[in-house]
Design a protein around this motif. Sequence first.
Motif, PDB file in Angstrom:
ATOM      1  N   ARG A 245     -45.132  43.362  35.075  1.00 41.98           N
ATOM      2  CA  ARG A 245     -45.604  42.422  36.095  1.00 41.98           C
ATOM      3  C   ARG A 245     -44.445  41.744  36.818  1.00 41.98           C
ATOM      4  NH1 ARG A 245     -51.063  39.163  34.276  1.00 41.98           N
ATOM      5  NH2 ARG A 245     -52.238  40.967  33.515  1.00 41.98           N
ATOM      6  N   LEU A 246     -43.354  41.539  36.113  1.00 44.28           N
ATOM      7  CA  LEU A 246     -42.201  40.881  36.710  1.00 44.28           C
ATOM      8  C   LEU A 246     -41.271  41.859  37.430  1.00 44.28           C
ATOM      9  CD1 LEU A 246     -41.366  38.426  33.776  1.00 44.28           C
ATOM     10  CD2 LEU A 246     -42.451  37.855  35.951  1.00 44.28           C
ATOM     11  N   GLY A 247     -41.576  43.150  37.311  1.00 47.34           N
ATOM     12  CA  GLY A 247     -40.793  44.154  38.013  1.00 47.34           C
ATOM     13  C   GLY A 247     -39.442  44.439  37.402  1.00 47.34           C
ATOM     14  N   VAL A 248     -39.331  44.271  36.075  1.00 48.90           N
ATOM     15  CA  VAL A 248     -38.062  44.542  35.389  1.00 48.90           C
ATOM     16  C   VAL A 248     -38.348  45.390  34.153  1.00 48.90           C
ATOM     17  CG1 VAL A 248     -37.005  42.393  36.186  1.00 48.90           C
ATOM     18  CG2 VAL A 248     -38.191  42.438  33.971  1.00 48.90           C
ATOM     19  N   GLY A 249     -37.283  45.911  33.551  1.00 51.36           N
ATOM     20  CA  GLY A 249     -37.436  46.639  32.310  1.00 51.36           C
ATOM     21  C   GLY A 249     -37.529  45.695  31.111  1.00 51.36           C
ATOM     22  N   ARG A 250     -38.094  46.206  30.028  1.00 48.46           N
ATOM     23  CA  ARG A 250     -38.254  45.381  28.824  1.00 48.46           C
ATOM     24  C   ARG A 250     -36.900  44.889  28.303  1.00 48.46           C
ATOM     25  NH1 ARG A 250     -42.003  46.332  23.534  1.00 48.46           N
ATOM     26  NH2 ARG A 250     -40.970  44.798  22.199  1.00 48.46           N
ATOM     27  N   ARG A 251     -35.918  45.775  28.256  1.00 47.96           N
ATOM     28  CA  ARG A 251     -34.614  45.372  27.715  1.00 47.96           C
ATOM     29  C   ARG A 251     -33.969  44.278  28.555  1.00 47.96           C
ATOM     30  NH1 ARG A 251     -31.574  50.858  25.469  1.00 47.96           N
ATOM     31  NH2 ARG A 251     -33.111  51.329  23.831  1.00 47.96           N
ATOM     32  N   LYS A 252     -34.115  44.375  29.869  1.00 48.22           N
ATOM     33  CA  LYS A 252     -33.545  43.322  30.724  1.00 48.22           C
ATOM     34  C   LYS A 252     -34.224  41.989  30.455  1.00 48.22           C
ATOM     35  CE  LYS A 252     -32.683  41.984  35.524  1.00 48.22           C
ATOM     36  NZ  LYS A 252     -32.702  42.412  36.941  1.00 48.22           N
ATOM     37  N   LEU A 253     -35.556  42.007  30.330  1.00 42.93           N
ATOM     38  CA  LEU A 253     -36.289  40.773  30.060  1.00 42.93           C
ATOM     39  C   LEU A 253     -35.853  40.168  28.725  1.00 42.93           C
ATOM     40  CD1 LEU A 253     -38.561  38.833  30.950  1.00 42.93           C
ATOM     41  CD2 LEU A 253     -40.167  40.303  29.703  1.00 42.93           C
ATOM     42  N   GLU A 254     -35.746  40.995  27.702  1.00 39.10           N
ATOM     43  CA  GLU A 254     -35.343  40.495  26.387  1.00 39.10           C
ATOM     44  C   GLU A 254     -33.914  39.960  26.416  1.00 39.10           C
ATOM     45  OE1 GLU A 254     -38.151  43.207  23.439  1.00 39.10           O
ATOM     46  OE2 GLU A 254     -36.165  43.969  24.056  1.00 39.10           O
ATOM     47  N   ARG A 255     -33.052  40.607  27.169  1.00 39.49           N
ATOM     48  CA  ARG A 255     -31.663  40.142  27.273  1.00 39.49           C
ATOM     49  C   ARG A 255     -31.589  38.771  27.950  1.00 39.49           C
ATOM     50  NH1 ARG A 255     -29.961  44.212  29.629  1.00 39.49           N
ATOM     51  NH2 ARG A 255     -29.711  43.471  31.768  1.00 39.49           N
ATOM     52  N   HIS A 256     -32.386  38.581  28.992  1.00 38.11           N
ATOM     53  CA  HIS A 256     -32.391  37.289  29.690  1.00 38.11           C
ATOM     54  C   HIS A 256     -32.935  36.185  28.781  1.00 38.11           C
ATOM     55  CE1 HIS A 256     -31.448  38.063  34.086  1.00 38.11           C
ATOM     56  NE2 HIS A 256     -31.347  39.263  33.543  1.00 38.11           N
ATOM     57  N   PHE A 257     -33.963  36.492  28.007  1.00 35.59           N
ATOM     58  CA  PHE A 257     -34.494  35.495  27.068  1.00 35.59           C
ATOM     59  C   PHE A 257     -33.457  35.135  26.006  1.00 35.59           C
ATOM     60  CE2 PHE A 257     -38.633  35.829  28.889  1.00 35.59           C
ATOM     61  CZ  PHE A 257     -39.351  34.735  28.415  1.00 35.59           C
ATOM     62  N   ALA A 258     -32.765  36.132  25.498  1.00 37.06           N
ATOM     63  CA  ALA A 258     -31.749  35.868  24.475  1.00 37.06           C
ATOM     64  C   ALA A 258     -30.633  34.990  25.029  1.00 37.06           C
ATOM     65  CB  ALA A 258     -31.188  37.184  23.951  1.00 37.06           C
ATOM     66  N   ASP A 259     -30.208  35.277  26.262  1.00 34.64           N
ATOM     67  CA  ASP A 259     -29.127  34.503  26.866  1.00 34.64           C
ATOM     68  C   ASP A 259     -29.563  33.078  27.196  1.00 34.64           C
ATOM     69  OD1 ASP A 259     -27.505  36.716  26.682  1.00 34.64           O
ATOM     70  OD2 ASP A 259     -27.745  37.314  28.790  1.00 34.64           O
ATOM     71  N   ALA A 260     -30.803  32.931  27.723  1.00 34.14           N
ATOM     72  CA  ALA A 260     -31.256  31.615  28.198  1.00 34.14           C
ATOM     73  C   ALA A 260     -31.802  30.738  27.081  1.00 34.14           C
ATOM     74  CB  ALA A 260     -32.321  31.792  29.281  1.00 34.14           C
ATOM     75  N   LEU A 261     -32.518  31.336  26.129  1.00 33.24           N
ATOM     76  CA  LEU A 261     -33.236  30.545  25.128  1.00 33.24           C
ATOM     77  C   LEU A 261     -32.877  30.879  23.682  1.00 33.24           C
ATOM     78  CD1 LEU A 261     -36.806  30.687  26.748  1.00 33.24           C
ATOM     79  CD2 LEU A 261     -35.163  28.807  26.889  1.00 33.24           C
TER      80      LEU A 261
END
Length: 330
Positions: A245-261
């Motif tokens: 839905r966000l138009g990104v890959g799963r790994r990218k989403l997980e990487r952003h969550f790890a970095d931000a939160l």
Amino acid sequence: MTTPAPRLRIGFLLAPRFTLCAFANFVDVLRLAADEGDRSRPILCRWRVLSPTMDPVESSCGVRVTPDERLGDPSRFDYIVVVGGLVDEIERLLPDHIAFLRRAAGAGVPLVGVCTGTFILHRAGLLNGYKACVSWFHHEDFLHEFDGLVPVSDQIFVVDRDRLSCSGGASSAHLAAFLVDRHIGPAAARKSLAIMIIDEAMGAERPQPGLPLELTTQEPLVKRALLAMQQSMEAPLGVEELARRLGVGRRKLERHFADALGMTPRQADRQIRLAQVRHLLGRGSRSVARIAAETGFCDSSHLIRAFREAEGTTPEAWRKAQQGEAARPS
């Protein structure tokens, strides 16, 4: 027959693109407390919308409100209430408004910030040394705007001496009821809320519904993901579906969550849903099964396991402990 002087007099300043529901909730509590039944005569309360120009003020939904009178002497009011709205618009408040607020503060008139009205008071230098409440939704905006100042975003309103503030929306009704209780009496406050179909007056310390503060972030992708999680709480999205839905890959989403939160999207989603569980447990007698259905847990057993893992107790035991704490004399 002589009309008695009002016990509570409120002057409102409306920011450009102010939040209509926050203003309307505040006014309606005053209106219903001011007279018998819902006859709306401003007897016990009086409220006026103030402006230096008398031009209609447009709300964020497009409805316009025409001011009642010019600014004048702020000491004719018991409180001056600033109703904010869209963050990008509050800089457009006229210099005459700011000068009026500073005169009010100098005269000892308590100031109230509703929604982003808190931002306006702070920009005017009128919240230095005070605690102030902002919505969880604007918590990061406030931190970005006012370096080093941490607002209160885990309760619905804050009263700190002659400065009062609330998160907006329904919380403005509860802050108005607090003022009615203080100046007119608890029966008038209860009556107003009952006619508005609000179950009970909430104290200032009642937590805001919304994202847990530990999940606040300015990272754009993570912010969008968190809001999508909140909006699909009854039917949680899988990580793959969320990424799609966000138009990104799963790994990218997980990487952003790890970095931000420092956590995975699945962990963040669980925290959002458990925060809503705690909110619902504190809001009456909903069954655990119903709360489980509303927060995306398979059934009550699934919710109880998750809640015990997070809180070390069951939902019902937690609710009883919270009710006992609320009933304890302060």
